[in-house]
Design an enzyme around this catalytic site. Sequence first.
Site, PDB file in Angstrom:
ATOM      1  N   HIS A  52      21.864  53.644  40.464  1.00  0.00           N
ATOM      2  CA  HIS A  52      22.921  54.643  40.589  1.00  0.00           C
ATOM      3  C   HIS A  52      22.426  55.940  39.967  1.00  0.00           C
ATOM      4  O   HIS A  52      21.592  55.911  39.066  1.00  0.00           O
ATOM      5  CB  HIS A  52      24.193  54.168  39.871  1.00  0.00           C
ATOM      6  N   THR A 102      21.003  55.162  35.923  1.00  0.00           N
ATOM      7  CA  THR A 102      22.179  54.654  35.216  1.00  0.00           C
ATOM      8  C   THR A 102      21.826  53.298  34.597  1.00  0.00           C
ATOM      9  O   THR A 102      22.705  52.543  34.207  1.00  0.00           O
ATOM     10  CB  THR A 102      23.369  54.533  36.184  1.00  0.00           C
ATOM     11  N   TRP A 103      20.530  53.008  34.529  1.00  0.00           N
ATOM     12  CA  TRP A 103      20.034  51.740  33.983  1.00  0.00           C
ATOM     13  C   TRP A 103      20.516  50.558  34.826  1.00  0.00           C
ATOM     14  O   TRP A 103      20.742  49.465  34.318  1.00  0.00           O
ATOM     15  CB  TRP A 103      20.473  51.572  32.519  1.00  0.00           C
ATOM     16  N   HIS A 104      20.659  50.785  36.132  1.00  0.00           N
ATOM     17  CA  HIS A 104      21.203  49.767  37.033  1.00  0.00           C
ATOM     18  C   HIS A 104      20.203  49.400  38.126  1.00  0.00           C
ATOM     19  O   HIS A 104      20.552  49.301  39.303  1.00  0.00           O
ATOM     20  CB  HIS A 104      22.512  50.265  37.662  1.00  0.00           C
ATOM     21  N   SER A 105      18.962  49.175  37.766  1.00  0.00           N
ATOM     22  CA  SER A 105      17.906  48.883  38.742  1.00  0.00           C
ATOM     23  C   SER A 105      18.115  47.515  39.387  1.00  0.00           C
ATOM     24  O   SER A 105      18.385  46.531  38.692  1.00  0.00           O
ATOM     25  CB  SER A 105      16.541  48.921  38.047  1.00  0.00           C
TER      26      SER A 105
END
Length: 604
Positions: A311, A534-537
Amino acid sequence: MSQPIPSEFDIVFAGGGATACVVAGRLAAYDPSLRILILEAGQHTLNKPIHVQPYQYPLNQAPTSTTVTFHIGNTSPRLNGRAPIVPSGRCVGGGSCVNFMAYTRAPASDYDDWGVDGWESENLVPLMKKLETYEVHPDRSTHGYDGPIKVSSGGCKMGVADEFIQVGTTYHKRQYADDTNDLETCNTYSPWRKYIDGTTGRRSDAAHHYVYNQAHNPNLQVWDGKRVKRIIFEDKRAVGVEFASDPVSCPDADQSSSIARASKLVVISAGAFGSPTILERSGIGAEAILKRCGIEQLVNLPGVGENYQDHNLTFVPYLAADEAVTMDALWRGDSILQESLAEWDSSGKSLIAQNGFDSKIKWRPDDDELKAMDPAFQSRWKEFFQDRPDKAVAILYVFAGYAQPLSRPLSSILPPRNYMTACHCTLYPVSIGSVHVNVTEDGKERMDFTTGFLDDPSDIVPLKFGYKKTRELLRRMASYRGEVAAGHPDFPEGSAAACREASGPVDLNAPDIVYTAEDDEAIDRFHRDIVQTTWHSLGTCAMKPEADQGVVDARLNVYGVSNLKVADLSISPLNVGTNTYSTALLIGERAAMIIAEELGITCI
């Protein structure tokens, strides 16, 4: 005391992040006789303050941190030549022990969109309920009330959040709902719950609540500081893993390799970066990728490492009133820190049990907003969002304090005072990247990582809108005292949009700021300079048909081999409109069920 020499286990996990802890913990509870080994490159997190005290979460993102790995992406012209940095957890519990503890859940339709047998929302909702104890309301049918992961409102209320909701429901003319995590509600202002235990005030992570709570079981072992190099095969059957001491966690340890054998199953659970690169080092991947690294191909699986998604997030700082309650004084180590720690120790309350953001809106544009947005977004809106009213374009929220972006940190130059940060995070960007192994000229391994951020022209449009809308929201909030110009677009001299300090908010009915074409160009440049992970890999070992660049099937088996599964966010075939910890937990619960079924174990 040195660890025992590796021997044979029933199941070996390559990686010890959030999903691995869920799967291993559930299987150990279902059958305590199972010999289970988790190999994690990072260190243990058991009862360490940086992991269990919620307010300390930003320390995990510090440049010197060893609890995350900072992956440096390839430079991109879409990011004005910048090389983006994307951290991922590297400790037992992974992201669950270092994340921002934001509790959101994707709309149920996101999982139906996957189109994968057994992963439909009707099969997953019971698991969503099974994994949580929702401490906020006792009567919500979509929530769970006796699961291992606690969800609460945190240790204290922050007034800035109430101001955000008040302005949002008046000026922005949106509705209010107490719970927008019912798997469908959207476009509504609401409180933002947290993965924090409402009684103890501690972070609610997968390591403590699935693994460390089973310390009495000697058959569940976690070896920290061990980095998995590759999977060991015999006739395309996974029989173990090769690993070595991690040079960051164990700089003085012997770096020679060891083997851990698995009689029943190997599970790769190293996340969107680790899982595809372990597969590639094991000879599973695209021929060209493996050839350039001198790796003999075992299985031609070109989807490995493709489909990288995230994100897009932007932090924008504002000045806040002296009387506002923010996280700033706590993080500076002012006298309030000791007072707050004492209260937290005795009652689990205070700012220690806070993350700084208490309200949000999962935003979709109304007709007027859509007309005001750049035409580059219109086709994306019609194709994806228009007929899916449960899917938000972005999450807009306010942070009570200065939230430091990865690409333009200002904390060293900002004077000590109170701040607020406007945040906008887009949930379904079109752009896609990739993660692969590569080698440097001197033969050392490096990661070939392309984020894809803003490659598609539609992705920057909602970011521009998010900047403008959150600015209007914040300048109407009672705690507003102006903008921090260094953290905003560089508007042309004389622009009506120029940043300024203020003695207080504008009137609720004041006219919106009018932006010129030159102002809009400045906002776009700003986003290309500052937009971040957003650290949402996720997505790099996609659960799709093999012919469609899939890597695993519906039961998480890696195509072309046996006794090898992948279980983590890398299997997600499509993006999900949520902070992804909830999805990582869900994948773990489903994976545990699948493995238990195949081993003939009864799920409790």
